[in-house]
Design a protein around this motif. Structure first.
Motif, PDB file in Angstrom:
ATOM      1  N   GLU A  25       0.841  -1.348  -0.139  1.00 16.49           N
ATOM      2  CA  GLU A  25      -0.002  -0.057   0.076  1.00 16.49           C
ATOM      3  C   GLU A  25       0.837   1.152  -0.137  1.00 16.49           C
ATOM      4  OE1 GLU A  25      -3.044   0.422  -0.826  1.00 16.49           O
ATOM      5  OE2 GLU A  25      -3.453  -1.619  -0.708  1.00 16.49           O
ATOM      6  N   LEU A  26       1.973   1.168   0.533  1.00 10.80           N
ATOM      7  CA  LEU A  26       2.786   2.160   0.454  1.00 10.80           C
ATOM      8  C   LEU A  26       3.323   2.590  -0.759  1.00 10.80           C
ATOM      9  CD1 LEU A  26       4.832   1.959   3.866  1.00 10.80           C
ATOM     10  CD2 LEU A  26       3.165   3.898   3.342  1.00 10.80           C
ATOM     11  N   ILE A  27       3.761   1.359  -1.477  1.00  6.09           N
ATOM     12  CA  ILE A  27       4.130   1.480  -2.792  1.00  6.09           C
ATOM     13  C   ILE A  27       3.110   2.228  -3.521  1.00  6.09           C
ATOM     14  CG2 ILE A  27       4.824   0.231  -5.110  1.00  6.09           C
ATOM     15  CD1 ILE A  27       6.309  -1.838  -2.849  1.00  6.09           C
ATOM     16  N   ALA A  28       1.782   1.682  -3.411  1.00  4.59           N
ATOM     17  CA  ALA A  28       0.644   2.099  -4.210  1.00  4.59           C
ATOM     18  C   ALA A  28       0.275   3.575  -3.995  1.00  4.59           C
ATOM     19  CB  ALA A  28      -0.518   1.427  -3.932  1.00  4.59           C
ATOM     20  N   VAL A  29       0.429   4.234  -2.749  1.00  6.17           N
ATOM     21  CA  VAL A  29       0.503   5.513  -2.541  1.00  6.17           C
ATOM     22  C   VAL A  29       1.431   6.206  -3.388  1.00  6.17           C
ATOM     23  CG1 VAL A  29       0.601   7.264  -0.726  1.00  6.17           C
ATOM     24  CG2 VAL A  29      -0.514   5.239  -0.313  1.00  6.17           C
ATOM     25  N   ALA A  30       2.608   5.752  -3.188  1.00 16.38           N
ATOM     26  CA  ALA A  30       3.661   6.487  -3.918  1.00 16.38           C
ATOM     27  C   ALA A  30       3.405   6.682  -5.597  1.00 16.38           C
ATOM     28  CB  ALA A  30       5.356   5.693  -3.937  1.00 16.38           C
TER      29      ALA A  30
END
Length: 89
Positions: A25-30
């Protein structure tokens, strides 16, 4: 039919694997910031919080995105801040 297939693909990618759901999810936010997708930002900020990400982790992911995406991506970080405000309550 196409949306159903994409939804199944999304579910398979987002589940726990070699990377934790939080990391994904952190990758998806970025990527949402770099991709300039305001709907994706709201969706993935909410999911990141639900997966246990902190505001600081989410913001750091955004700054990595801004580093890679330049000034235009940096302007979308404001949408992350708004989503954090909305979903952190």
């Amino acid at each position: 039919e196409v949306l159903k297939a994409f939804s199944e693909f999304m579910g398979a990618v987002e589940k726990e694997g070699a990377l934790s759901v939080k990391t994904k999810e952190l990758i998806a936010v970025a990527l949402s910031v770099v991709g300039k997708c305001k709907w994706c930002i709201a969706f993935h900020v909410n999911n990141a919080l639900k997966a246990g990400a902190t505001k600081d982790e989410i913001m750091e992911a955004c700054f990595v995105a801004a580093l890679m995406g330049g000034g235009p991506a940096l302007m979308y970080v404001q949408l992350v801040v708004k989503a954090l405000d909305q979903y952190s309550k």
